[in-house]
Design a protein around this motif. Structure first.
Motif, mmCIF file in Angstrom:
data_model
loop_
_atom_site.group_PDB
_atom_site.id
_atom_site.type_symbol
_atom_site.label_atom_id
_atom_site.label_comp_id
_atom_site.label_asym_id
_atom_site.label_seq_id
_atom_site.Cartn_x
_atom_site.Cartn_y
_atom_site.Cartn_z
ATOM 1 N N THR A 1 42.410 58.458 59.900
ATOM 2 C CA THR A 1 42.591 56.937 59.746
ATOM 3 C C THR A 1 43.985 56.670 59.257
ATOM 4 O OG1 THR A 1 40.189 56.569 59.400
ATOM 5 C CG2 THR A 1 41.812 54.822 58.938
ATOM 6 N N LEU B 1 38.193 59.413 70.809
ATOM 7 C CA LEU B 1 38.256 57.929 70.573
ATOM 8 C C LEU B 1 39.378 57.491 69.740
ATOM 9 C CD1 LEU B 1 34.385 58.519 69.473
ATOM 10 C CD2 LEU B 1 35.437 57.657 71.716
ATOM 11 N N ASN C 1 41.129 53.799 68.155
ATOM 12 C CA ASN C 1 41.019 52.140 68.082
ATOM 13 C C ASN C 1 42.140 52.008 67.148
ATOM 14 O OD1 ASN C 1 39.370 53.384 65.642
ATOM 15 N ND2 ASN C 1 39.518 51.019 65.280
ATOM 16 N N SER D 1 48.384 46.466 74.950
ATOM 17 C CA SER D 1 47.789 45.588 73.892
ATOM 18 C C SER D 1 48.612 44.456 73.860
ATOM 19 C CB SER D 1 47.751 46.264 72.590
ATOM 20 O OG SER D 1 47.399 45.501 71.485
ATOM 21 N N PRO E 1 43.784 43.736 69.772
ATOM 22 C CA PRO E 1 43.144 45.009 69.393
ATOM 23 C C PRO E 1 42.997 45.863 70.640
ATOM 24 C CG PRO E 1 41.538 43.380 69.737
ATOM 25 C CD PRO E 1 42.903 42.710 69.452
ATOM 26 N N SER F 1 41.387 50.042 72.465
ATOM 27 C CA SER F 1 40.724 51.115 72.137
ATOM 28 C C SER F 1 41.225 52.046 73.346
ATOM 29 C CB SER F 1 39.118 50.809 72.080
ATOM 30 O OG SER F 1 38.834 50.266 73.222
ATOM 31 N N CYS G 1 39.002 55.663 75.202
ATOM 32 C CA CYS G 1 37.791 56.550 75.038
ATOM 33 C C CYS G 1 38.051 57.305 76.329
ATOM 34 C CB CYS G 1 36.499 55.774 75.300
ATOM 35 S SG CYS G 1 35.073 56.750 75.158
ATOM 36 N N SER H 1 43.955 51.885 61.961
ATOM 37 C CA SER H 1 43.763 52.319 62.929
ATOM 38 C C SER H 1 43.189 54.010 63.028
ATOM 39 C CB SER H 1 44.912 52.558 63.850
ATOM 40 O OG SER H 1 45.345 51.227 64.139
#
Length: 177
Positions: free
Chosen positions: A27, A63, A65, A102, A118, A120, A122, A168
């Motif tokens: 993170t 993943l 974000n 974004s 935001p 993301s 995947c 993030s």
């Protein structure tokens, strides 16, 4: 960076595939900025994880974000496996290939410094290796005259309660194949 390894999992009715074998995550709580163009994006510091798959048949679920901040144009993000871009759009003319965009053009000078958006990603990857594999995030801008940000907006004044900081993360999971 956090790592979770699973030594044994009870075999349920003969199921051997599709089990999570290990999880690695990091993170990022500080901010990052760049003027790098999308065609040659910058590596985002502290937004990479390394995993060593146990089998060549394993899949890696990636993943990501976060929150992109921009002045007038969008922030473009690209997911990388080692030095290879993955989860990117098709090549169309001279358009840059990215994993996700974004934000977008604002066109209002009064507000363009305060935008967050935001994002993301995947993606289920098939690296077909048992060697150490690094997944990382890169980012760039449409125009090198504009600075783009991760985990903050462009204005970022300490005197306003709307200029928040965010976090993030990037997480990868090895899935038995």
């Amino acid at each position: 960076m956090s790592t979770l390894k699973v030594d044994t999992i009870a075999n349920t009715a003969g199921v051997t595939n599709n089990r999570v074998l290990q999880v690695v995550s990091t993170t990022k709580t500080d901010t990052f900025s760049t003027t790098a163009l999308t065609s040659s994006p910058a590596d985002v510091t502290n937004m990479s994880v390394a995993i060593t798959p146990t089998n060549t048949s394993s899949k890696i679920l990636v993943l990501v974000n976060g929150v992109g901040g921009y002045q007038a144009y969008q922030v473009n993000f690209r997911l990388m496996r080692n030095s290879t871009p993955i989860s990117i759009g098709d090549a169309v003319g001279s358009r840059p290939q990215t994993s996700v965009t974004s934000g977008g053009y604002v066109g209002n000078a009064s507000y363009e410094s305060y935008h967050y958006s935001p994002f993301s990603i995947c993606y289920l990857d098939s690296p077909s290796t048992t060697s150490l594999t690094t997944y990382k995030l890169q980012m760039g801008t449409y125009n090198a005259s504009y600075t783009v940000y991760l985990n903050r907006n462009h204005g970022y004044q300490n005197l306003a309660n709307y200029d928040a900081t965010t976090a993030s993360s990037i997480t990868v999971m090895e899935i038995a194949g």
